[in-house]
Design a protein around this motif. Structure first.
Motif, PDB file in Angstrom:
ATOM      1  N   GLY A   1      -6.032   5.665  -8.103  1.00  0.00           N
ATOM      2  CA  GLY A   1      -6.451   5.704  -6.710  1.00  0.00           C
ATOM      3  C   GLY A   1      -7.896   5.337  -6.458  1.00  0.00           C
TER       4      GLY A   1
ATOM      5  N   ARG B   1     -12.016   6.135  -3.032  1.00  0.00           N
ATOM      6  CA  ARG B   1     -10.618   6.561  -3.050  1.00  0.00           C
ATOM      7  C   ARG B   1      -9.843   5.616  -2.129  1.00  0.00           C
ATOM      8  NH1 ARG B   1     -13.497  11.368  -3.139  1.00  0.00           N
ATOM      9  NH2 ARG B   1     -13.066  12.590  -5.010  1.00  0.00           N
TER      10      ARG B   1
ATOM     11  N   GLY C   1      -6.924   5.697  -0.836  1.00  0.00           N
ATOM     12  CA  GLY C   1      -6.256   6.301   0.315  1.00  0.00           C
ATOM     13  C   GLY C   1      -7.189   6.534   1.487  1.00  0.00           C
TER      14      GLY C   1
ATOM     15  N   TRP D   1      -1.265   1.238   1.073  1.00  0.00           N
ATOM     16  CA  TRP D   1      -1.718   1.662  -0.245  1.00  0.00           C
ATOM     17  C   TRP D   1      -1.146   3.020  -0.594  1.00  0.00           C
ATOM     18  CZ3 TRP D   1      -7.607   0.371   0.457  1.00  0.00           C
ATOM     19  CH2 TRP D   1      -7.759  -1.004   0.675  1.00  0.00           C
TER      20      TRP D   1
ATOM     21  N   ASP E   1      -1.391   4.250  -4.122  1.00  0.00           N
ATOM     22  CA  ASP E   1      -2.676   4.773  -4.561  1.00  0.00           C
ATOM     23  C   ASP E   1      -2.811   6.253  -4.217  1.00  0.00           C
ATOM     24  OD1 ASP E   1      -4.239   2.381  -5.587  1.00  0.00           O
ATOM     25  OD2 ASP E   1      -3.587   1.660  -3.634  1.00  0.00           O
ATOM     26  N   LEU E   2      -2.354   6.643  -3.054  1.00  0.00           N
ATOM     27  CA  LEU E   2      -2.398   8.053  -2.666  1.00  0.00           C
ATOM     28  C   LEU E   2      -1.561   8.893  -3.616  1.00  0.00           C
ATOM     29  CD1 LEU E   2      -1.997   7.634   1.183  1.00  0.00           C
ATOM     30  CD2 LEU E   2      -4.050   8.370  -0.029  1.00  0.00           C
TER      31      LEU E   2
ATOM     32  N   ALA F   1      -3.245   9.132  -7.105  1.00  0.00           N
ATOM     33  CA  ALA F   1      -4.393  10.034  -7.064  1.00  0.00           C
ATOM     34  C   ALA F   1      -3.928  11.489  -7.086  1.00  0.00           C
ATOM     35  CB  ALA F   1      -5.248   9.756  -5.833  1.00  0.00           C
TER      36      ALA F   1
END
Length: 178
Positions: free
Chosen positions: A78, A124, A126, A142, A145-146, A149
């Motif tokens: 992330g 980050r 997100g 994205w 990515d969240l 993370a």
């Protein structure tokens, strides 16, 4: 099925030992490149699955089925650079730099996740995605990515838990309301 690429940081037995490599292959990690850099062991996956969660969780399970191996975290989960933000949004790096500095756009770009004074800052994904959507009206999907993370937070908590007292673990659980 989709192919998902990710890197898992691994601790325990020497994963470059021929017997461990064979055990990883037998466990289902034939879709991973096994490596080590400066003493940090990793597996680079290109895993086919129906979803990112299925790909990552199955890889973690496969690795941890090998005796004395555990997954410590997902590499760069992330986190993105200004150059990656530019590439994902179709903007120039200079355009992103101006947004970060507040010299273009509405201001309030998310702060970096790393030291803001560092030459090599990371954000980050997100938070950047949310800001791009909310303030610039640019949709950047994205969600992966969240998820990475959040999953990484779980892996890192599990890893660090061994070094924490029961009271410290309780404090963290209360903080995140688990």
């Amino acid at each position: 099925m989709t192919t998902f690429a990710f890197t898992l940081i691994v601790e325990g037995s020497d994963i470059q030992d021929a017997e461990v490599v064979d055990a990883l292959f037998e466990a289902g990690c034939g879709d991973a490149l096994v490596g080590s850099s400066d003493g940090v062991q990793f597996l680079d996956f290109d895993r086919e699955a129906d979803s990112l969660s299925e790909a990552v969780l199955s890889a973690v399970s496969d690795i941890e089925s090998v005796e004395e191996l555990s997954v410590a975290r997902i590499a760069d989960a992330g986190l993105i650079t200004m150059a990656e933000i530019a590439a994902r949004t179709g903007r120039t790096r200079e355009s992103i730099r101006l947004l970060v500095a507040g010299k273009r756009g509405p201001g309030g770009f998310p702060p970096p996740a790393t030291d803001p004074r560092s030459r090599y800052r990371l954000w980050r994904a997100g938070e950047v995605e949310y800001w791009m959507r909310a303030y610039l009206g640019e949709a950047a999907e994205w969600q992966e990515d969240l998820y990475l993370a959040a999953l990484n937070i779980g892996l890192e908590f599990r890893h660090h838990r061994a070094y924490l007292s029961d009271a410290e673990v309780a404090d963290i659980r209360a903080l995140v309301d688990l």
